[in-house]
Structure formats: structure tokens, C-alpha cells
Design a protein around this motif. Sequence first.
Motif, PDB file in Angstrom:
ATOM      1  N   ALA A   1       0.845  -1.195   0.000  1.00  0.00           N
ATOM      2  CA  ALA A   1       0.000   0.000   0.000  1.00  0.00           C
ATOM      3  C   ALA A   1       0.871   1.232   0.000  1.00  0.00           C
ATOM      4  CB  ALA A   1      -0.920  -0.001   1.221  1.00  0.00           C
ATOM      5  N   ARG A   2       0.427   2.241  -0.726  1.00  0.00           N
ATOM      6  CA  ARG A   2       1.134   3.516  -0.767  1.00  0.00           C
ATOM      7  C   ARG A   2       0.116   4.635  -0.868  1.00  0.00           C
ATOM      8  NH1 ARG A   2       5.061   2.813  -5.604  1.00  0.00           N
ATOM      9  NH2 ARG A   2       5.751   4.832  -4.813  1.00  0.00           N
ATOM     10  N   PRO A   3       0.499   5.843  -0.447  1.00  0.00           N
ATOM     11  CA  PRO A   3      -0.454   6.959  -0.457  1.00  0.00           C
ATOM     12  C   PRO A   3      -1.041   7.196  -1.847  1.00  0.00           C
ATOM     13  CG  PRO A   3       1.501   7.542   0.798  1.00  0.00           C
ATOM     14  CD  PRO A   3       1.788   6.225   0.135  1.00  0.00           C
ATOM     15  N   GLY A   4      -2.356   7.390  -1.890  1.00  0.00           N
ATOM     16  CA  GLY A   4      -3.028   7.727  -3.141  1.00  0.00           C
ATOM     17  C   GLY A   4      -3.360   6.558  -4.030  1.00  0.00           C
ATOM     18  N   GLN A   5      -3.065   5.338  -3.607  1.00  0.00           N
ATOM     19  CA  GLN A   5      -3.364   4.161  -4.418  1.00  0.00           C
ATOM     20  C   GLN A   5      -4.088   3.111  -3.582  1.00  0.00           C
ATOM     21  OE1 GLN A   5       0.010   2.539  -6.487  1.00  0.00           O
ATOM     22  NE2 GLN A   5       0.697   4.531  -7.260  1.00  0.00           N
ATOM     23  N   ALA A   6      -4.917   2.311  -4.251  1.00  0.00           N
ATOM     24  CA  ALA A   6      -5.603   1.228  -3.556  1.00  0.00           C
ATOM     25  C   ALA A   6      -4.593   0.175  -3.133  1.00  0.00           C
ATOM     26  CB  ALA A   6      -6.654   0.608  -4.468  1.00  0.00           C
TER      27      ALA A   6
ATOM     28  N   VAL B   1       0.123   4.481   5.959  1.00  0.00           N
ATOM     29  CA  VAL B   1      -0.138   5.195   4.706  1.00  0.00           C
ATOM     30  C   VAL B   1      -0.594   6.622   4.989  1.00  0.00           C
ATOM     31  CG1 VAL B   1      -1.620   5.267   2.658  1.00  0.00           C
ATOM     32  CG2 VAL B   1      -0.597   3.099   3.390  1.00  0.00           C
ATOM     33  N   ALA B   2      -1.363   6.809   6.053  1.00  0.00           N
ATOM     34  CA  ALA B   2      -1.831   8.146   6.410  1.00  0.00           C
ATOM     35  C   ALA B   2      -0.679   9.095   6.714  1.00  0.00           C
ATOM     36  CB  ALA B   2      -2.776   8.061   7.614  1.00  0.00           C
ATOM     37  N   HIS B   3       0.471   8.555   7.101  1.00  0.00           N
ATOM     38  CA  HIS B   3       1.658   9.369   7.374  1.00  0.00           C
ATOM     39  C   HIS B   3       2.618   9.402   6.181  1.00  0.00           C
ATOM     40  CE1 HIS B   3       0.984  10.444  11.560  1.00  0.00           C
ATOM     41  NE2 HIS B   3       0.585   9.208  11.794  1.00  0.00           N
ATOM     42  N   GLY B   4       2.138   9.019   5.009  1.00  0.00           N
ATOM     43  CA  GLY B   4       2.954   9.103   3.802  1.00  0.00           C
ATOM     44  C   GLY B   4       3.902   7.948   3.592  1.00  0.00           C
ATOM     45  N   MET B   5       3.721   6.848   4.309  1.00  0.00           N
ATOM     46  CA  MET B   5       4.622   5.704   4.190  1.00  0.00           C
ATOM     47  C   MET B   5       4.145   4.736   3.113  1.00  0.00           C
ATOM     48  SD  MET B   5       5.377   4.800   8.205  1.00  0.00           S
ATOM     49  CE  MET B   5       5.789   6.090   9.390  1.00  0.00           C
ATOM     50  N   THR B   6       5.111   4.082   2.470  1.00  0.00           N
ATOM     51  CA  THR B   6       4.825   2.963   1.579  1.00  0.00           C
ATOM     52  C   THR B   6       5.046   1.686   2.366  1.00  0.00           C
ATOM     53  OG1 THR B   6       5.490   4.180  -0.400  1.00  0.00           O
ATOM     54  CG2 THR B   6       5.501   1.775  -0.529  1.00  0.00           C
ATOM     55  N   VAL B   7       4.032   0.819   2.372  1.00  0.00           N
ATOM     56  CA  VAL B   7       4.035  -0.368   3.231  1.00  0.00           C
ATOM     57  C   VAL B   7       4.051  -1.627   2.377  1.00  0.00           C
ATOM     58  CG1 VAL B   7       2.828  -1.599   5.067  1.00  0.00           C
ATOM     59  CG2 VAL B   7       2.716   0.893   4.960  1.00  0.00           C
ATOM     60  N   THR B   8       4.933  -2.543   2.703  1.00  0.00           N
ATOM     61  CA  THR B   8       4.957  -3.865   2.089  1.00  0.00           C
ATOM     62  C   THR B   8       5.229  -4.865   3.194  1.00  0.00           C
ATOM     63  OG1 THR B   8       5.903  -2.949   0.060  1.00  0.00           O
ATOM     64  CG2 THR B   8       5.997  -5.329   0.322  1.00  0.00           C
ATOM     65  N   GLY B   9       4.410  -5.890   3.290  1.00  0.00           N
ATOM     66  CA  GLY B   9       4.698  -6.808   4.383  1.00  0.00           C
ATOM     67  C   GLY B   9       3.827  -8.031   4.432  1.00  0.00           C
ATOM     68  N   SER B  10       4.161  -8.868   5.395  1.00  0.00           N
ATOM     69  CA  SER B  10       3.552 -10.183   5.552  1.00  0.00           C
ATOM     70  C   SER B  10       2.295 -10.086   6.393  1.00  0.00           C
ATOM     71  CB  SER B  10       4.562 -11.148   6.192  1.00  0.00           C
ATOM     72  OG  SER B  10       5.729 -11.227   5.405  1.00  0.00           O
TER      73      SER B  10
ATOM     74  N   GLY C   1       0.049 -12.138   6.579  1.00  0.00           N
ATOM     75  CA  GLY C   1      -0.297 -13.426   7.159  1.00  0.00           C
ATOM     76  C   GLY C   1       0.328 -13.688   8.510  1.00  0.00           C
ATOM     77  N   VAL C   2       1.378 -12.943   8.874  1.00  0.00           N
ATOM     78  CA  VAL C   2       2.000 -13.096  10.186  1.00  0.00           C
ATOM     79  C   VAL C   2       2.064 -11.777  10.945  1.00  0.00           C
ATOM     80  CG1 VAL C   2       3.353 -15.121   9.566  1.00  0.00           C
ATOM     81  CG2 VAL C   2       4.298 -12.855   9.170  1.00  0.00           C
ATOM     82  N   GLY C   3       1.544 -10.710  10.358  1.00  0.00           N
ATOM     83  CA  GLY C   3       1.490  -9.430  11.061  1.00  0.00           C
ATOM     84  C   GLY C   3       2.805  -8.694  11.138  1.00  0.00           C
ATOM     85  N   VAL C   4       3.686  -8.875  10.144  1.00  0.00           N
ATOM     86  CA  VAL C   4       4.975  -8.185  10.115  1.00  0.00           C
ATOM     87  C   VAL C   4       5.051  -7.327   8.856  1.00  0.00           C
ATOM     88  CG1 VAL C   4       7.488  -8.413  10.097  1.00  0.00           C
ATOM     89  CG2 VAL C   4       6.098 -10.051  11.388  1.00  0.00           C
ATOM     90  N   LEU C   5       5.128  -6.010   9.022  1.00  0.00           N
ATOM     91  CA  LEU C   5       5.138  -5.084   7.901  1.00  0.00           C
ATOM     92  C   LEU C   5       6.427  -4.281   7.888  1.00  0.00           C
ATOM     93  CD1 LEU C   5       1.529  -3.602   8.317  1.00  0.00           C
ATOM     94  CD2 LEU C   5       2.211  -5.547   6.894  1.00  0.00           C
ATOM     95  N   HIS C   6       6.882  -3.919   6.681  1.00  0.00           N
ATOM     96  CA  HIS C   6       7.980  -2.973   6.527  1.00  0.00           C
ATOM     97  C   HIS C   6       7.434  -1.721   5.862  1.00  0.00           C
ATOM     98  CE1 HIS C   6      10.381  -6.683   7.001  1.00  0.00           C
ATOM     99  NE2 HIS C   6      11.263  -5.866   7.550  1.00  0.00           N
ATOM    100  N   ALA C   7       7.851  -0.571   6.365  1.00  0.00           N
ATOM    101  CA  ALA C   7       7.364   0.698   5.843  1.00  0.00           C
ATOM    102  C   ALA C   7       8.530   1.625   5.561  1.00  0.00           C
ATOM    103  CB  ALA C   7       6.400   1.358   6.842  1.00  0.00           C
ATOM    104  N   LEU C   8       8.420   2.382   4.481  1.00  0.00           N
ATOM    105  CA  LEU C   8       9.420   3.371   4.099  1.00  0.00           C
ATOM    106  C   LEU C   8       8.803   4.756   4.159  1.00  0.00           C
ATOM    107  CD1 LEU C   8      11.161   1.796   0.963  1.00  0.00           C
ATOM    108  CD2 LEU C   8      12.128   2.061   3.233  1.00  0.00           C
ATOM    109  N   LEU C   9       9.450   5.647   4.906  1.00  0.00           N
ATOM    110  CA  LEU C   9       9.075   7.051   4.947  1.00  0.00           C
ATOM    111  C   LEU C   9      10.105   7.818   4.133  1.00  0.00           C
ATOM    112  CD1 LEU C   9       7.104   9.138   6.263  1.00  0.00           C
ATOM    113  CD2 LEU C   9       8.789   9.392   8.091  1.00  0.00           C
ATOM    114  N   PRO C  10       9.684   8.634   3.158  1.00  0.00           N
ATOM    115  CA  PRO C  10      10.654   9.298   2.280  1.00  0.00           C
ATOM    116  C   PRO C  10      11.733  10.043   3.039  1.00  0.00           C
ATOM    117  CG  PRO C  10       8.431   9.643   1.471  1.00  0.00           C
ATOM    118  CD  PRO C  10       8.294   8.967   2.817  1.00  0.00           C
ATOM    119  N   ALA C  11      12.932  10.023   2.470  1.00  0.00           N
ATOM    120  CA  ALA C  11      14.085  10.642   3.122  1.00  0.00           C
ATOM    121  C   ALA C  11      13.912  12.145   3.274  1.00  0.00           C
ATOM    122  CB  ALA C  11      15.350  10.342   2.327  1.00  0.00           C
ATOM    123  N   ALA C  12      13.061  12.746   2.452  1.00  0.00           N
ATOM    124  CA  ALA C  12      12.885  14.199   2.502  1.00  0.00           C
ATOM    125  C   ALA C  12      12.085  14.660   3.712  1.00  0.00           C
ATOM    126  CB  ALA C  12      12.197  14.674   1.222  1.00  0.00           C
TER     127      ALA C  12
END
Length: 429
Positions: A253-258, A336-345, A347-358
Motif C-alpha cells: 500500500a502507498r499513499p493515493g493508491q488502492a 499510509v496516512a503518514h505518507g509511508m509505503t508499506v509492504t509486508g507479511s 499473514g504473520v502481522g509483520v510489515l515494513h514501511a518506508l518514509l521518504p528521506a525528505a
Amino acid sequence: MTPLEQLAGTCPVREAGPEDQVDGVPARVVARPGSTEETSALLRACHAQGLAVVVRGHGTKVAWGRPPERLDVILETTAMDALVEHSRGDLIAIAGAGMPLARLAERLAEGGHQLVVDDLVADAAPPVAGAGGAEVRGSTLGGAVATNLCGPRRLWTGSVRDLVIGVRFVRADGTVAKAGGRVVKNVAGYDLAKLLTGSFGTLAVVTEVTVRLHPLPQAQRWVVLDVAEEDLATVLGSAVHSQTVPQALEVHARPGQAPQVAVLLGGTDGGVQARAARLVDVLAPLASRGAPSVSSTDRAPGWWARPLAAAHDERPVLVRATARISGVAELVAAAVAHGMTVTGSAGVGVLHALLPAASAPEDARAALDDLRAVSERLGGSTVVLDAPPEVKAVTDSWGEVPGLDLMRRVKDEFDPTRALAPGRFVGGL
């Protein structure tokens, strides 16, 4: 005498260059032992001289955690890269800590086996020189063990900690030790292999790892669909309870996209085809309105197992956030509400999120504090794996950690002089 002179004769050593630093802290010497015995000699000399040591494989995760309090020696494991044994009947392999995961996968595939560890940093850093000058990307086996690196297929086989059944390691004073064994069911003594896994190199230097293997599947298919944010929890629950035995259940999931959901199925060709068709029937009514229909494909989506893919272009804030499975959709929405891009599992409740360096440091801290509050309310935690220095300076990387006093006592037993990666781990360990 200089550190270089003090360590001469233990193993190949050289003066550190400008690139030889750990999260901004420069080293004085780089050592490259080629065996457990050379590692032992090196650490004995470092112990005698009071030198601080940080272990480095390919350096893809060397900035994770906190900057070390002090640093004299970078210990490179890349010369310890042999596949010591591949026992096909026992489904185990023994390899040096410097073995690249990509090369290990190739060697194991020759026997129809795999180590089920998804290398999340395979595309997140430039390639490094491997044996014979060949370029190698991604993590080493030792780096995966040190950080307990886990990706989508954790749902199927568990984390790296569940796949490590034995280690050979060297303590800070140079003492060589072993833990675990060659069989999956090993119940004698303390399971130090699991203790060392995920310790960020703060307890000992792992030189050799024994891992549990799984057969390569005959076929794999991914079932992929876009979903509306408000339907994400329903889709994830339907996939989990579909009785199609998914090997992975991922959300992106990422901001502005389903949000997009992908389910991995593996096994025999006929069985995978049948289960994929059944899962498509289950999920089709839940696909986002106006989105393409649910697809069943033999190729993973482009974002699969690549949550860190932008890390070599810039240095974003990298977060690992967890929650109980029923709270994953809410945690995704909060990130996502804080502008993060989320990719994660999911099925086990473990997510990785990236917040832009800017992101401004104070804004990043506020976003992380909010995400941590949400994840803790949902039964999980939030850890800042990496961030620009100005963000690390104002951020609590680890949050509240249960059992910290016990962890300090373990550190004191393994490394009483605080010579191994001091300050990099939770609570300043």
C-alpha cells in the motif's frame, strides 16, 4: 603500536578507508579472516588491546540499529563463504557466514532444495565483488542471521530463527564454541543459536551456520488483486481462512493508491492450479470496484519481497511494524496516512514501511511515535531499522522492550568488556 600493527599476523588486515564506517562512525582497521580459527586469533588480539569490533558481510544492513559507541575494527566475513555440507537426505546445509544468500540458493537448487529466506535487500544496495571478481548482490547468510531477516514466506516456514539449527561462533575473547547440531530435533542444552539470531552481532561472531532446508516446489502461482482500503481486513481474513494453504500473504500500500494483496501458493502443478482457481473464486467478489479482476499468474508482482528497493538511491526511514493479524489493515492505514509505503507479511502481522528521506526529522519522529502507538495497541511493536542520521538523533529506534534487564545480563556474560558492536542494539547493548 597502531591497531594495524597489533593485529598483524592474525589474519589479512588493512587500514580502513573513507568507505569503512558504520553508520557514520569510522573504523581504523578492516580485517578479513578466512576461517573460524583466524577469527578466534583476531578477536583474542582485539580483546587484549581493548579494540571494539563490528562485523560486516556485504554491508547491506550495517547501518541498521544505532551507531556504535566506538569502532576500531570492521571484521569482514566474506572470506568465509564455503558451502561446507549439503545433506540432501537430512534436509540440512552448513555454510560459512559470508556465503551470499543468492549463491547459496543456486547451490542448494542443484539438489532440489532451498533455504526459505527472502532476501529483502537483494536490490537495495549496489552489488559487491564476490569470489573471482563476480558481482554479488544482497545479504550474506551471517547478515540474515544477525538481523533475523524475514520476508513473505515466513508464513510458511517461520523466520530465520526457526530455520537455524546450529551455529559455530567466536566469543569476544576469542573462545570458539558451538551451539545446536545437525538435526532439527536437538534438545540438549540451551538453544544459543536462536539467542544469537537477531542479536545484531552484539553477542558473538558467527562463522558457520547450519540451517534447515525445504524441497523446491514443482510449481508456484500468485493470486493478486487490488482492494479498497475499507475492504482490506475482509480480504486478508478471507485469504487466511480460504483453506488453500498459502505460503505467503502479502499486502502493498502507498499513499493515493488502492492497496494490493498477493497470495503465494506452492506445490505440485495440478494442486497449485486447483487451489489458485478456488482462491480466485473466493476473492473475486472482494476486489476493488473498477479494478482489474483477480489475476492468477506464475510471476510475482514487481513489489514482492522488495520493501527496501529504494534504499540505495536515498536513505529513507525504514520501519518494521508488527500487529496481531486482525489488526494488520488498521496498521497499514495508519502508516499510509503518514505518507509511508508499506509492504509486508499480512499473514504473520509483520510489515515494513518506508518514509521518504525528505521528511523533516520532527515530522518523521511524530509519524513514528503515532505508528508505534497504533502497533502497540494492536499487540505489536515498531522498530526503526534505519534512518538518516538527523532522524536517528531525535528518534527512539526500539521503543519499550520487555526483558531488557535480562538482555543486559546476557550481554554481560557473552561480552563483558562491550567489545562487539557496543551500543548498536536495543537499550544501548
